[in-house]
Each structure stands twice: as C-alpha cells, then as structure tokens.
Design an enzyme around this catalytic site. Structure first.
Site, PDB file in Angstrom:
ATOM      1  N   PRO A 150       0.787  -1.240   0.000  1.00 60.98           N
ATOM      2  CA  PRO A 150       0.000   0.000   0.000  1.00 60.98           C
ATOM      3  C   PRO A 150       0.820   1.292   0.000  1.00 60.98           C
ATOM      4  CG  PRO A 150       0.018  -0.950   2.189  1.00 60.98           C
ATOM      5  CD  PRO A 150       0.743  -1.923   1.293  1.00 60.98           C
ATOM      6  N   CYS A 151       1.528   1.533  -1.077  1.00 61.29           N
ATOM      7  CA  CYS A 151       2.301   2.771  -1.211  1.00 61.29           C
ATOM      8  C   CYS A 151       1.389   3.996  -1.218  1.00 61.29           C
ATOM      9  CB  CYS A 151       3.139   2.728  -2.490  1.00 61.29           C
ATOM     10  SG  CYS A 151       4.438   1.483  -2.412  1.00 61.29           S
TER      11      CYS A 151
END
Length: 181
Positions: A150-151
């Site tokens: 989850p950048c």
C-alpha cells in the site's frame, strides 16, 4: 569435469525464461492488469489503457514470457474486489520481488493499517536498515503490486499527497475510500 558441468547448469538456469500470465479487469478507479507467476500474484497494475498496462508489465518483467491467459479470471476477480475494498484484505499469495531495501520498505508498508497514512520519513526511521525518505519514495515508485503493497498510504511530512505511480487522483481516492471504510 565436475566444475564444467556445474557451470553449464548455472548458465542453463540463467537462460531459463519465466512464464507470467496476465489478465485484465475493471474496478471503480479504472482498469487493472493482474499478472501471476508460479509463486503468486506478481503484479497489480492500475491505469486506463490495456496497451499501456501491457507495456508497463513488459518493462517490469523484461526477461519473462508474457501471455494473456483466460485462466486468471478468478484471481483477477479477487484482485478487483480487493481494489474496491482494500480493508477486507487480499487472500492470494504474492510474488514480491525487489532488492533488500525495497523488501524492507514494502514489508513496513504492509503493516500500515487500512484507513491510516504514514510519512516517507516515518517509514525510513522505522526500518531495521538505514534509509532516507527519498529511498522510501523510490521503493514506492518501483512497486508493481498496487494496493497489495500500500504505497498509496504514504504521504509527505506535511500530510499532503504527493506522486503516485498510478496517479495522484487514484492515490487520493484510495486514501479517502479507506478512511471512510
């Protein structure tokens, strides 16, 4: 003689071509390309154009033999459902590839709960290896597993939203969607 045989085996192993299958799906923020190796989901790429996504996949796996596969419908459907509701999780094995620093950063990002954000600097300071906020940003840019790593949950020190491989608007939508869930 034994050394020559071992060298020949090593050369053969280096020239083996990996097969990566892929398929496309639609979700609320556009088109998704889901790619799989024999180890699991190797890429989740978001965009608006299948041709551009295929080019992005080719660039990410330059030595692989890529094949659009009809057998990935179930996996693609699970990824689409996950992209539309990340807080529910993704119950598929991931084939996460990257150098040691990228792996450490991505592992830290996977620990950030859905609905929360963290800064590039906070991730850098929390790592078991030395890293800068810029290196965290570079690892985020190298990530090919959208939302699974989850950048999009990483923000600037002032809390503002900065660049995202798949577009700042998608990043904003993902953050807002997770916060509302």
């Amino acid at each position: 003689m034994k050394g020559k045989i071992m060298n020949a085996i090593a050369v053969q192993a280096d020239t083996m071509i990996e097969d990566i299958g892929f398929g496309f799906g639609q979700f609320s923020l556009g088109t998704v390309l889901v790619a799989a190796s024999d180890k699991g989901v190797a890429a989740i790429l978001m965009g608006d154009d299948q041709t551009a996504l295929t080019r992005e996949l080719t660039s990410a796996f330059p030595g692989a033999r890529l094949a659009d596969q009809a057998g990935l419908e179930d996996m693609t459907a699970k990824v689409v459902a996950f992209l539309d509701a990340p807080h529910k999780g993704l119950e598929l094995p991931l084939d996460i590839r990257g150098n040691a620093l990228e792996q450490a950063i991505w592992q830290a990002l996977r620990a950030v709960p859905s609905g929360e954000t963290i800064t590039y600097g906070q991730i850098a300071k929390a790592l078991p290896v030395p890293a800068t906020a810029q290196e965290v940003g570079a690892a985020c840019a190298a990530n090919v597993l959208a939302v699974a790593i989850p950048c999009h949950r990483v923000v600037k020190a002032d809390g503002s939203i900065s660049g995202y491989r798949w577009g700042v608007q998608r990043k904003r939508n993902l953050i807002n969607r997770e916060a509302a869930a």
